[in-house]
Design a protein around this motif. Structure first.
Motif, PDB file in Angstrom:
ATOM      1  N   TYR A  65       0.833  -1.212   0.000  1.00  0.00           N
ATOM      2  CA  TYR A  65       0.000   0.000   0.000  1.00  0.00           C
ATOM      3  C   TYR A  65       0.864   1.257   0.000  1.00  0.00           C
ATOM      4  CZ  TYR A  65      -2.907   3.686   2.024  1.00  0.00           C
ATOM      5  OH  TYR A  65      -3.538   4.870   2.271  1.00  0.00           O
ATOM      6  N   ASP A  66       2.001   1.179   0.673  1.00  0.00           N
ATOM      7  CA  ASP A  66       2.868   2.350   0.780  1.00  0.00           C
ATOM      8  C   ASP A  66       3.622   2.626  -0.524  1.00  0.00           C
ATOM      9  OD1 ASP A  66       4.144   4.347   2.684  1.00  0.00           O
ATOM     10  OD2 ASP A  66       5.893   3.383   1.800  1.00  0.00           O
ATOM     11  N   LEU A 109       2.473  -1.999  -8.626  1.00  0.00           N
ATOM     12  CA  LEU A 109       2.648  -3.179  -9.482  1.00  0.00           C
ATOM     13  C   LEU A 109       4.119  -3.544  -9.675  1.00  0.00           C
ATOM     14  CD1 LEU A 109      -0.135  -2.486 -12.121  1.00  0.00           C
ATOM     15  CD2 LEU A 109      -0.143  -4.140 -10.268  1.00  0.00           C
ATOM     16  N   TYR A 110       5.010  -2.688  -9.239  1.00  0.00           N
ATOM     17  CA  TYR A 110       6.432  -2.999  -9.405  1.00  0.00           C
ATOM     18  C   TYR A 110       7.003  -3.783  -8.221  1.00  0.00           C
ATOM     19  CZ  TYR A 110       6.833   0.122 -13.412  1.00  0.00           C
ATOM     20  OH  TYR A 110       6.703   0.705 -14.637  1.00  0.00           O
TER      21      TYR A 110
END
Lengths: 171, 338
Positions: B86-87, B92-93
């Motif tokens: 989340y952070d 997506l990486y």
């Protein structure tokens, strides 16, 4: 403990509080600062427009820097330690035996809401207005004392059936 | 329209002060990172005790520590990992962390340790499924029967899960050694991750790693103490927790003494706790209510006073969480003077 001795110690505590922090004792102010900070975090634009909250925000009272908030924490944990030492620490709901737990909790909630409204109208609760007020010989402290005890007598008469068995609720 | 598109893809900065999160001090990490550091330490603490007491042969004397508490670690680590993703700005990486291993990067160590620990922490309780079921019945929690039955079915009827669980059971001792080692790495890495930032004097000190490990193990012991129903286990965990709290206090005092004796930037970092912005919350809430008060309560309990175990345990857990929050926020504020 002898209640007169406890009262005398409380008086000494007020002097110490004024001497150390420059503020008296009080329990409603700490709640108010926490509530204001929470509202400001959740809805900043509402808080900045609200006529009760906005001036207090500008005064810049962060709860993490407020004496009264730490006073509240101290009261909670001090009472826990005292209860441990005297073997009184357990979960319970203090109530009269003839009413249900649910009723007691609802009444406590209503009482708490009234307390919140009342302390903000009166600018302080029993300790903030009366105890700390009278310690500095403020007239509002004495008026508050009369008001709180006077209203207390009236309310106690009206709501005594919650606490003791009267002819009305005896079955 | 075209102009608007350019504004979205390209920005001109006249000074670095215009970049978000850099002025007046760096503010890149917030509560998700602090929460993750707390959860990582907590999981490391629980797994450390589970594997340690298993290796000491106490598996039947301390059923909660060895068999039941590790069930929670997989959930705790999963929540922590979700917070980490989340952070991320480019969520997506995340797979890129697992395409490389850099021995000099604590984050790389952490990423790989987390993968290994989360797999082992799932297999550990699965291998004890019979004992867990018996324990749940003993405590009268029959509502969880469906889940345990599902896992047993999986084990009995499916070849691959059966093979994995049987292998784990057979070599449990070997895996216990690995998990013990990894749990220490996980606990210490949460601190070293921060101390690797040499631009932030508060983080950049060698005590932070051991301090985070001690604090994490302390929260782990508090967790076990809280939820266990075995008196002996509780007593032991409470004693261990007292020793850990004392160690934490020792580390904290030395960390601040070390910073005070250091160069100006380190003195300024220490000043955050000695009169600066975090003074009250650090000393009153973390040290006072999160370390000293639970220590006193645990000592009173050992002396025979009646204290609900939830009370010191919750205080230690809250203290551990607040400690992570303070260090993450204060660390970003501490910097070398211009």
């Amino acid at each position: 403990m002898n209640s007169y001795l406890a009262g005398f110690l409380l008086g000494l505590l007020i002097i110490a509080a004024y001497y150390i922090s420059g503020e008296g004792l009080g329990s409603s102010g700490g709640y108010r600062d926490c509530v204001i900070a929470t509202i400001h975090d959740v809805a900043p634009s509402y808080a900045e427009k609200n006529s009760f909250i906005a001036p207090r925000l500008q005064a810049g009272h962060s709860p993490s820097h407020t004496f009264l908030v730490y006073l509240l924490l101290g009261v909670i944990f001090g009472s826990i330690i005292s209860a441990v030492l005297y073997g009184r620490l357990k979960w319970s709901i203090g109530k009269a035996p003839h009413i249900t737990n649910k009723k007691r909790l609802y009444l406590a909630l209503i009482g708490g809401i009234l307390w919140g409204i009342g302390t903000q109208l009166g600018r302080g609760c029993t300790s903030g207005l009366v105890l700390s007020g009278m310690a500095v010989n403020s007239l509002s402290g004495y008026i508050g004392l009369v008001g709180i005890f006077g209203a207390g007598f009236v309310f106690a008469y009206i709501f005594k059936s919650i606490w003791i068995k009267t002819s009305k609720n005896k079955k | 329209m075209e102009e608007q598109m350019i504004q979205h893809t390209e920005r001109l900065f006249q000074t670095t002060r215009e970049i978000e999160g850099l002025y007046p001090h760096v503010h890149i990490w917030g509560w998700p990172i602090a929460t993750y550091l707390f959860l990582g330490g907590l999981a490391a603490g629980i797994l450390l005790f589970a594997t340690l007491y298993y290796l000491k042969g106490k598996e039947n004397d301390m059923p909660f520590t060895v068999k039941i508490a590790p069930i929670f670690t997989f959930i705790i680590i999963s929540i922590g990992l979700m917070l980490l993703v989340y952070d991320l700005h480019h969520k997506l990486y995340v797979w890129r962390l697992f395409m490389t291993f850099r021995i000099e990067s604590p984050m790389s160590w952490g990423a790989w340790t987390l993968v290994a620990v989360s797999i082992l922490s799932l297999l550990w309780p699965l291998s004890y499924i019979d004992d867990i079921e018996a324990y749940l019945h003993e405590r009268g929690w029959k509502k969880l029967d469906k889940i345990t039955r599902f896992i047993r079915n999986l084990e009995h009827n499916w070849l691959i899960p059966r093979f994995i669980i049987l292998t784990f059971r057979k070599y449990r001792k070997f895996f216990a050694y690995i998990l013990l080692f990894l749990s220490i790495i996980l606990g210490i890495y949460t601190g070293i991750l921060l101390s690797a930032f040499n631009a932030h004097p508060l983080w950049n000190n060698p005590i932070l790693g051991p301090l985070f490990l001690t604090s994490g193990v302390s929260t782990g012991s508090a967790f076990v103490m809280w939820l266990s129903n075995n008196k002996k286990e509780r007593r032991l965990m409470s004693t261990i927790d007292m020793a850990l709290i004392a160690t934490e206090l020792f580390f904290i005092i030395h960390m601040i003494m070390g910073m005070q004796a250091g160069p100006e930037a380190f003195k300024q970092a220490a000043h955050l706790f000695l009169g600066g912005e975090f003074t009250v919350i650090f000393w009153v809430v973390f040290v006072g209510m999160g370390l000293v008060l639970p220590f006193i309560l645990e000592a009173l309990e050992l002396k025979g006073f009646h204290i609900p175990p939830a009370l010191p345990a919750i205080l230690v857990l809250i203290g551990g969480y607040i400690f992570r929050m303070i260090i993450v926020y204060a660390g970003q504020m501490s910097a070398y003077p211009f």
